[in-house]
Every structure is written in C-alpha cells, then in structure tokens.
Design a protein around this motif. Structure first.
Motif, PDB file in Angstrom:
ATOM      1  N   ALA A 188      -6.408  13.928  -0.011  1.00  0.00           N
ATOM      2  CA  ALA A 188      -6.922  12.710   1.148  1.00  0.00           C
ATOM      3  C   ALA A 188      -7.469  13.386   1.890  1.00  0.00           C
ATOM      4  CB  ALA A 188      -5.915  11.903   1.443  1.00  0.00           C
ATOM      5  N   ASP A 189      -9.054  13.288   1.852  1.00  0.00           N
ATOM      6  CA  ASP A 189      -9.810  14.186   2.819  1.00  0.00           C
ATOM      7  C   ASP A 189      -9.901  13.186   4.408  1.00  0.00           C
ATOM      8  OD1 ASP A 189     -10.712  16.206   0.984  1.00  0.00           O
ATOM      9  OD2 ASP A 189     -12.338  14.808   0.550  1.00  0.00           O
ATOM     10  N   THR A 190      -9.794  11.802   4.108  1.00  0.00           N
ATOM     11  CA  THR A 190      -9.701  11.134   5.350  1.00  0.00           C
ATOM     12  C   THR A 190      -8.637  11.462   6.385  1.00  0.00           C
ATOM     13  OG1 THR A 190     -10.529   9.116   4.032  1.00  0.00           O
ATOM     14  CG2 THR A 190      -9.718   8.602   6.235  1.00  0.00           C
ATOM     15  N   TYR A 191      -7.406  11.675   5.547  1.00  0.00           N
ATOM     16  CA  TYR A 191      -6.167  12.032   6.469  1.00  0.00           C
ATOM     17  C   TYR A 191      -6.032  13.532   6.577  1.00  0.00           C
ATOM     18  CZ  TYR A 191      -5.609   7.007   5.878  1.00  0.00           C
ATOM     19  OH  TYR A 191      -5.924   5.750   6.060  1.00  0.00           O
ATOM     20  N   ASP A 192      -6.753  14.282   5.962  1.00  0.00           N
ATOM     21  CA  ASP A 192      -6.278  15.888   5.816  1.00  0.00           C
ATOM     22  C   ASP A 192      -5.157  15.967   5.274  1.00  0.00           C
ATOM     23  OD1 ASP A 192      -6.977  18.573   5.941  1.00  0.00           O
ATOM     24  OD2 ASP A 192      -6.402  18.660   7.944  1.00  0.00           O
ATOM     25  N   LEU A 193      -4.621  15.148   4.113  1.00  0.00           N
ATOM     26  CA  LEU A 193      -3.592  15.355   3.443  1.00  0.00           C
ATOM     27  C   LEU A 193      -3.298  15.742   2.222  1.00  0.00           C
ATOM     28  CD1 LEU A 193      -1.272  12.135   4.724  1.00  0.00           C
ATOM     29  CD2 LEU A 193      -0.664  14.480   5.138  1.00  0.00           C
ATOM     30  N   HIS A 194      -2.591  16.381   1.606  1.00  0.00           N
ATOM     31  CA  HIS A 194      -2.635  16.450   0.053  1.00  0.00           C
ATOM     32  C   HIS A 194      -0.854  16.304  -0.418  1.00  0.00           C
ATOM     33  CE1 HIS A 194      -2.481  20.535   1.540  1.00  0.00           C
ATOM     34  NE2 HIS A 194      -1.763  20.802   0.472  1.00  0.00           N
ATOM     35  N   GLY A 195      -1.000  16.160  -1.706  1.00  0.00           N
ATOM     36  CA  GLY A 195       0.393  16.258  -2.201  1.00  0.00           C
ATOM     37  C   GLY A 195       0.539  15.708  -3.637  1.00  0.00           C
ATOM     38  N   LYS A 196       1.774  15.774  -4.196  1.00  0.00           N
ATOM     39  CA  LYS A 196       1.870  15.381  -5.759  1.00  0.00           C
ATOM     40  C   LYS A 196       3.078  14.618  -5.761  1.00  0.00           C
ATOM     41  CE  LYS A 196       0.868  18.781  -8.793  1.00  0.00           C
ATOM     42  NZ  LYS A 196       1.170  20.139  -9.354  1.00  0.00           N
ATOM     43  N   PRO A 197       2.920  13.173  -5.740  1.00  0.00           N
ATOM     44  CA  PRO A 197       3.951  12.257  -6.023  1.00  0.00           C
ATOM     45  C   PRO A 197       4.698  12.720  -7.262  1.00  0.00           C
ATOM     46  CG  PRO A 197       2.121  10.975  -5.628  1.00  0.00           C
ATOM     47  CD  PRO A 197       1.676  12.450  -5.756  1.00  0.00           C
ATOM     48  N   ASP A 198       5.842  12.390  -7.570  1.00  0.00           N
ATOM     49  CA  ASP A 198       6.593  12.517  -8.810  1.00  0.00           C
ATOM     50  C   ASP A 198       5.908  11.550  -9.939  1.00  0.00           C
ATOM     51  OD1 ASP A 198       8.483  14.386  -7.730  1.00  0.00           O
ATOM     52  OD2 ASP A 198       9.903  12.788  -7.400  1.00  0.00           O
ATOM     53  N   TYR A 199       5.662  10.391  -9.373  1.00  0.00           N
ATOM     54  CA  TYR A 199       5.099   9.324 -10.564  1.00  0.00           C
ATOM     55  C   TYR A 199       4.177   8.612  -9.644  1.00  0.00           C
ATOM     56  CZ  TYR A 199       8.412  10.749 -13.984  1.00  0.00           C
ATOM     57  OH  TYR A 199       9.124  11.548 -14.926  1.00  0.00           O
ATOM     58  N   ILE A 200       3.081   8.118 -10.323  1.00  0.00           N
ATOM     59  CA  ILE A 200       2.317   6.762  -9.770  1.00  0.00           C
ATOM     60  C   ILE A 200       2.183   5.873 -10.960  1.00  0.00           C
ATOM     61  CG2 ILE A 200       0.135   5.945  -9.051  1.00  0.00           C
ATOM     62  CD1 ILE A 200      -0.431   8.706  -7.617  1.00  0.00           C
ATOM     63  N   PHE A 201       2.578   4.500 -10.795  1.00  0.00           N
ATOM     64  CA  PHE A 201       2.589   3.735 -11.641  1.00  0.00           C
ATOM     65  C   PHE A 201       1.282   2.784 -11.301  1.00  0.00           C
ATOM     66  CE2 PHE A 201       6.910   5.087 -12.206  1.00  0.00           C
ATOM     67  CZ  PHE A 201       7.114   5.098 -13.763  1.00  0.00           C
ATOM     68  N   GLU A 202       0.718   2.130 -12.478  1.00  0.00           N
ATOM     69  CA  GLU A 202      -0.054   1.009 -12.393  1.00  0.00           C
ATOM     70  C   GLU A 202       0.268  -0.162 -12.820  1.00  0.00           C
ATOM     71  OE1 GLU A 202      -5.002   0.487 -12.759  1.00  0.00           O
ATOM     72  OE2 GLU A 202      -3.911   1.529 -14.275  1.00  0.00           O
ATOM     73  N   THR A 203       0.219  -1.359 -11.964  1.00  0.00           N
ATOM     74  CA  THR A 203       0.846  -2.631 -12.526  1.00  0.00           C
ATOM     75  C   THR A 203      -0.089  -3.165 -13.472  1.00  0.00           C
ATOM     76  OG1 THR A 203       0.001  -3.833 -10.536  1.00  0.00           O
ATOM     77  CG2 THR A 203       2.289  -2.976 -10.590  1.00  0.00           C
ATOM     78  N   TRP A 204       0.153  -4.101 -14.555  1.00  0.00           N
ATOM     79  CA  TRP A 204      -0.597  -4.363 -15.519  1.00  0.00           C
ATOM     80  C   TRP A 204      -1.411  -5.637 -15.052  1.00  0.00           C
ATOM     81  CZ3 TRP A 204       4.457  -4.789 -18.678  1.00  0.00           C
ATOM     82  CH2 TRP A 204       4.808  -3.315 -19.263  1.00  0.00           C
ATOM     83  N   CYS A 205      -0.981  -6.368 -14.404  1.00  0.00           N
ATOM     84  CA  CYS A 205      -1.592  -7.672 -13.874  1.00  0.00           C
ATOM     85  C   CYS A 205      -2.656  -7.531 -12.674  1.00  0.00           C
ATOM     86  CB  CYS A 205      -0.785  -8.801 -13.474  1.00  0.00           C
ATOM     87  SG  CYS A 205       0.084  -9.533 -14.969  1.00  0.00           S
ATOM     88  N   LEU A 206      -2.272  -6.951 -11.527  1.00  0.00           N
ATOM     89  CA  LEU A 206      -2.951  -6.861 -10.390  1.00  0.00           C
ATOM     90  C   LEU A 206      -3.710  -5.503 -10.186  1.00  0.00           C
ATOM     91  CD1 LEU A 206      -0.669  -8.906  -8.155  1.00  0.00           C
ATOM     92  CD2 LEU A 206      -2.887  -9.673  -9.291  1.00  0.00           C
ATOM     93  N   LYS A 207      -3.315  -4.412 -11.216  1.00  0.00           N
ATOM     94  CA  LYS A 207      -3.722  -3.197 -11.161  1.00  0.00           C
ATOM     95  C   LYS A 207      -3.617  -2.404  -9.837  1.00  0.00           C
ATOM     96  CE  LYS A 207      -5.524  -3.441 -15.228  1.00  0.00           C
ATOM     97  NZ  LYS A 207      -4.783  -2.842 -16.457  1.00  0.00           N
ATOM     98  N   ARG A 208      -2.217  -2.614  -9.294  1.00  0.00           N
ATOM     99  CA  ARG A 208      -1.823  -2.022  -8.060  1.00  0.00           C
ATOM    100  C   ARG A 208      -1.118  -0.553  -8.387  1.00  0.00           C
ATOM    101  NH1 ARG A 208       1.587  -7.007  -5.479  1.00  0.00           N
ATOM    102  NH2 ARG A 208      -0.028  -7.710  -4.271  1.00  0.00           N
ATOM    103  N   TYR A 209      -1.185   0.423  -7.376  1.00  0.00           N
ATOM    104  CA  TYR A 209      -0.625   1.747  -7.411  1.00  0.00           C
ATOM    105  C   TYR A 209       0.719   1.749  -6.813  1.00  0.00           C
ATOM    106  CZ  TYR A 209      -5.363   2.661  -9.483  1.00  0.00           C
ATOM    107  OH  TYR A 209      -6.478   2.645 -10.053  1.00  0.00           O
ATOM    108  N   ILE A 210       1.734   2.191  -7.381  1.00  0.00           N
ATOM    109  CA  ILE A 210       3.053   2.181  -6.875  1.00  0.00           C
ATOM    110  C   ILE A 210       3.598   3.787  -6.861  1.00  0.00           C
ATOM    111  CG2 ILE A 210       5.352   1.169  -6.836  1.00  0.00           C
ATOM    112  CD1 ILE A 210       3.260  -0.938  -6.553  1.00  0.00           C
ATOM    113  N   PRO A 211       3.433   4.351  -5.920  1.00  0.00           N
ATOM    114  CA  PRO A 211       4.285   5.688  -6.061  1.00  0.00           C
ATOM    115  C   PRO A 211       5.918   5.889  -5.981  1.00  0.00           C
ATOM    116  CG  PRO A 211       3.899   5.220  -3.775  1.00  0.00           C
ATOM    117  CD  PRO A 211       3.215   3.971  -4.539  1.00  0.00           C
TER     118      PRO A 211
END
Length: 177
Positions: free
Chosen positions: A53-76
């Motif tokens: 994330a260049d905006t926040y000068d952060l980087h990382g690797k969450p264990d999982y990211i899920f995408e919801t089927w209906c609203l296409k939201r991202y859930i770490p």
C-alpha cells in the motif's frame, strides 16, 4: 402520506443508531475459518505476492482474503496459533495487524473491507473496520516512524499489564518479563 414519511424517518434514525452503537468486535466461542458467502482470493502461501500500500507506506501478507459473492467485498482473515482464556479479548497487536490489512486491501484493491476476522485456536473475533481503529493505527504508525527517525534512545516504562502481550517484547523493546 405524512404517516408514511414519519415511519420512514423513524426507520432511518433507528437504523443509523443501530449502526453507530453496534460493537466494534464480536466474539464466537469457536474456531471459524472462512467467510460465509465468499471465496478465498488470496492466501499467504509459498510464492504469494506481498501486498504493498503505497498510500500508507505499508506492506504485508494477510493469511487469507475472501471476496463475497454478492457485493464483491474483501474480507481479511488472520489465523493465530494461540488459545485465549474464556474471558480474554483479542490481543491489541493482533487487532492493529488486522486494521493494517484493512488499509493495505483498500489501497491495493480499491475497496474498503467492512470487517475482518481474527481466528484463534478456540475463538473467532469479527472486527469491524471503524474510523476509530483506522485513526488509532495511523497515529501508531506516525509514532513508530518518528521513533525510527530519532537519534536518541526511547525511554521504556515497563508495566506488566501493558507489556504482557505486547508484540514489541523481546524484539525492539529492551523490557523482559
């Protein structure tokens, strides 16, 4: 017609009040890996790309990211190996790690996650992505960057209750239990 307008106004106010007063962290007394109504789109496995994330000068690797089927939201979803006592809350460092993933996912994928999950061996916590948590993390990041730039040594004021679960213990902090 005025009665219908009143009903809609009261309904909207009740909904807004509920959204504002619902808890930031909810708990389930079981290990719950996954997100209902979603598919995994990212997993921290060998060869997984580092999210930057260049905006926040952060980087990382969450264990999982899920995408919801209906609203296409991202859930770490972050998995922790430890167990918590029956009355124990998630560790503050773990909450801020999840909030950092909120910022990273928003910057990388262009969508703000509504919540994330912290999964311990015996409990699962759903943490909402609130403005308060984001503001607190940004303040902590600012303090950390300031500490890295300072030439003088930081004074440590160890306190057992604060230091017991601190992620800095035995790493960048000189305090030992």
């Amino acid at each position: 017609m005025a009665l219908v307008g009143q009903f809609i106004g009261v309904s909207l106010m009740t909904g807004a009040l509920w959204l504002g007063l619902r808890p930031t962290i909810t708990e389930k007394h079981k290990k719950e890996i996954g997100v209902r109504g979603a598919s995994p789109i990212y997993a921290d496995e060998k060869g997984a790309k580092l999210l930057v994330a260049d905006t926040y000068d952060l980087h990382g690797k969450p264990d999982y990211i899920f995408e919801t089927w209906c609203l296409k939201r991202y859930i770490p979803l972050e998995i922790k190996s430890g167990r918590l006592k029956a009355d124990e809350e998630p560790h503050l460092g773990d909450i801020y790690q999840l909030v950092a993933y909120f910022l990273i996912i928003e910057d990388v994928y262009g969508k703000r996650p509504p919540y994330g999950k912290l999964v311990y061996a015996n409990k699962t916590f759903k943490v909402r992505n609130t403005a308060r948590l984001r503001r607190e993390l940004k303040g902590i990041l600012k303090q950390m960057r300031g500490m890295l730039q300072e030439k003088s040594k930081v004074t440590v004021n160890p306190e057992f209750t604060k230091c017991k679960h601190c992620i800095c213990q035995r790493t960048v902090c000189e305090f030992q239990e």
